[in-house]
Enzyme design. Structure first.
Site, PDB file in Angstrom:
ATOM      1  N   MET A  17       0.852  -1.198   0.000  1.00  0.00           N
ATOM      2  CA  MET A  17       0.000   0.000   0.000  1.00  0.00           C
ATOM      3  C   MET A  17       0.886   1.246   0.000  1.00  0.00           C
ATOM      4  O   MET A  17       0.410   2.353   0.269  1.00  0.00           O
ATOM      5  CB  MET A  17      -0.937  -0.006   1.207  1.00  0.00           C
ATOM      6  CG  MET A  17      -1.899  -1.207   1.166  1.00  0.00           C
ATOM      7  SD  MET A  17      -3.431  -0.950   2.038  1.00  0.00           S
ATOM      8  CE  MET A  17      -2.831  -0.791   3.709  1.00  0.00           C
TER       9      MET A  17
ATOM     10  N   SER B  34       6.145  -0.174  10.277  1.00  0.00           N
ATOM     11  CA  SER B  34       4.799  -0.140   9.710  1.00  0.00           C
ATOM     12  C   SER B  34       4.511   1.281   9.258  1.00  0.00           C
ATOM     13  O   SER B  34       4.927   2.247   9.911  1.00  0.00           O
ATOM     14  CB  SER B  34       3.783  -0.556  10.775  1.00  0.00           C
ATOM     15  OG  SER B  34       2.483  -0.154  10.375  1.00  0.00           O
ATOM     16  N   SER B  35       3.786   1.392   8.158  1.00  0.00           N
ATOM     17  CA  SER B  35       3.400   2.732   7.676  1.00  0.00           C
ATOM     18  C   SER B  35       2.575   3.443   8.728  1.00  0.00           C
ATOM     19  O   SER B  35       2.541   4.661   8.801  1.00  0.00           O
ATOM     20  CB  SER B  35       2.590   2.607   6.391  1.00  0.00           C
ATOM     21  OG  SER B  35       3.259   1.778   5.468  1.00  0.00           O
TER      22      SER B  35
ATOM     23  N   ASP C 249       2.603  -9.409   9.024  1.00  0.00           N
ATOM     24  CA  ASP C 249       1.161  -9.567   8.877  1.00  0.00           C
ATOM     25  C   ASP C 249       0.879 -11.062   8.727  1.00  0.00           C
ATOM     26  O   ASP C 249       0.512 -11.546   7.654  1.00  0.00           O
ATOM     27  CB  ASP C 249       0.686  -8.770   7.664  1.00  0.00           C
ATOM     28  CG  ASP C 249       0.953  -7.285   7.848  1.00  0.00           C
ATOM     29  OD1 ASP C 249       0.231  -6.641   8.608  1.00  0.00           O
ATOM     30  OD2 ASP C 249       1.929  -6.774   7.260  1.00  0.00           O
TER      31      ASP C 249
ATOM     32  N   HIS D 191       8.916   1.541   3.769  1.00  0.00           N
ATOM     33  CA  HIS D 191       9.909   1.532   4.832  1.00  0.00           C
ATOM     34  C   HIS D 191      10.809   0.317   4.568  1.00  0.00           C
ATOM     35  O   HIS D 191      10.608  -0.400   3.569  1.00  0.00           O
ATOM     36  CB  HIS D 191       9.236   1.477   6.217  1.00  0.00           C
ATOM     37  CG  HIS D 191       8.179   0.409   6.341  1.00  0.00           C
ATOM     38  ND1 HIS D 191       8.472  -0.924   6.293  1.00  0.00           N
ATOM     39  CD2 HIS D 191       6.828   0.489   6.484  1.00  0.00           C
ATOM     40  CE1 HIS D 191       7.366  -1.632   6.418  1.00  0.00           C
ATOM     41  NE2 HIS D 191       6.347  -0.798   6.523  1.00  0.00           N
TER      42      HIS D 191
ATOM     43  N   HIS E   6       9.176  -3.065   3.534  1.00  0.00           N
ATOM     44  CA  HIS E   6       8.836  -3.185   2.110  1.00  0.00           C
ATOM     45  C   HIS E   6      10.096  -3.431   1.281  1.00  0.00           C
ATOM     46  O   HIS E   6      10.116  -4.284   0.391  1.00  0.00           O
ATOM     47  CB  HIS E   6       8.195  -1.886   1.602  1.00  0.00           C
ATOM     48  CG  HIS E   6       6.883  -1.538   2.225  1.00  0.00           C
ATOM     49  ND1 HIS E   6       6.705  -0.418   2.994  1.00  0.00           N
ATOM     50  CD2 HIS E   6       5.677  -2.152   2.197  1.00  0.00           C
ATOM     51  CE1 HIS E   6       5.449  -0.355   3.400  1.00  0.00           C
ATOM     52  NE2 HIS E   6       4.800  -1.401   2.944  1.00  0.00           N
TER      53      HIS E   6
END
Ligand code: AMP
Length: 284
Positions: free
Chosen positions: A30, A185-186, A150, A34, A37
């Site tokens: 999404m 995490s975003s 996740d 960071h 990813h």
């Protein structure tokens, strides 16, 4: 690197790659990258000829009242980072491209989607599975790169791949953490400085619980109690769940000697944080 917004444009490149037997890795995200990813992107670049990274804040996985509209977006920085990491195609469709008017088909994920995070986020995993199925159909990857952070999402997507006989391999990679242990995490940017200071308590509680199992043979019900106690001492944390479940079906594990996922979720200010550690197994 090409930044592509239309499915038909990406398909031209995907077909050409298939014709020349190039291996494709897909990293669905999404955005607002960071190091977590980037670790998936790097692994894909290492293991494949072509890496496609999708950036799509998927409305179907947010319930009303969740953070869809304020979810952080930073396409310019993401594009620069993707380019640096050797991404071949960045796929960043608009909402209408993925869900045109009249869109109507969704993946029913069943019982797995109602456990853990599914209890407080009904419909979330239906949205996740739907968008990932669509992305796989669009990109035709050989491998799909997912984060163990996740964990429930990874378990559900792995099951979807198996149940739908999808010809793609799920690669589930470890969580990348800040120095103090907080999983990247975003959503961490929603935390105030005081909340950010108490956030690492989540991972600490999970690690201490795991340690207690390994050293003292703590039983799963006791693990849950210990995590809850530990989190209740952390400033501002509101516990959603702390559970010890099987990585295969997310059912509670009663025997401390079996492979297990110790998973917890908390609300901390405006953020919902999730994290997990594995017990008696190396990977999900
Ligand atoms: P998101 O953009 O948050 O939807 O995440 C995209 C992918 O990155 C998912 O497969 C996540 O599990 C993975 N991911 C998110 N945070 C981390 C992290 N801290 N370490 C490794 N992977 C992560």
């Amino acid at each position: 690197m090409k930044n592509i917004k239309k499915i038909k444009d990406l398909r031209v490149y995907v077909r050409a790659a298939a014709m020349s037997r190039e291996r494709i890795g897909l990293v669905p995200t999404m955005g607002c990258f960071h190091e977590g990813h980037l670790s998936l992107i790097r692994k894909s670049a290492e293991e494949n000829d072509i890496t496609i990274v999708s950036i799509f804040v998927n409305p179907a996985q947010f319930a009303g009242g969740e953070d869809f509209s304020r979810y952080p977006r930073d396409m310019e920085t993401d594009e620069a980072l993707a380019r640096e990491e050797g991404v071949d195609y960045l796929f960043s469709p608009l909402e209408d491209e993925m869900y045109p008017p009249g869109y109507g088909t969704f993946v029913e994920v069943g019982e797995l989607g109602r456990k853990l995070c599914g209890k407080s986020r009904p419909g979330h995993f239906r949205g996740v599975a739907t968008v990932v199925l669509k992305l796989v159909n669009i990109c035709g990857p050989d491998a799909l790169y997912l984060g163990q952070k996740d964990a429930q999402q990874a378990v559900i997507l792995r099951k979807m791949i198996n149940d739908f006989n999808m010809d793609v391999e799920a690669r589930i990679l470890p969580a990348v953490r800040e120095e103090d242990g907080l999983a990247m995490s975003s959503r961490n940017r929603y935390l105030s400085p005081a909340e950010r200071a108490s956030a690492p308590a989540l991972y600490t509680a999970l690690c201490e619980a795991k340690q207690a199992v390994l050293e003292e043979g703590l039983a799963p019900v006791e693990i849950t109690r210990q995590i809850r106690e530990s989190l209740s001492r952390a400033e501002g944390m509101d516990i959603d769940y702390a559970e010890v479940v099987s990585p295969a079906d997310l059912e509670p594990v009663r025997d401390a000697g079996r492979p297990a996922l110790i998973a917890a979720a908390v609300k901390l200010g405006g953020a919902r944080l999730i994290d997990n550690v594995l017990l008696n197994c190396e990977e999900l």
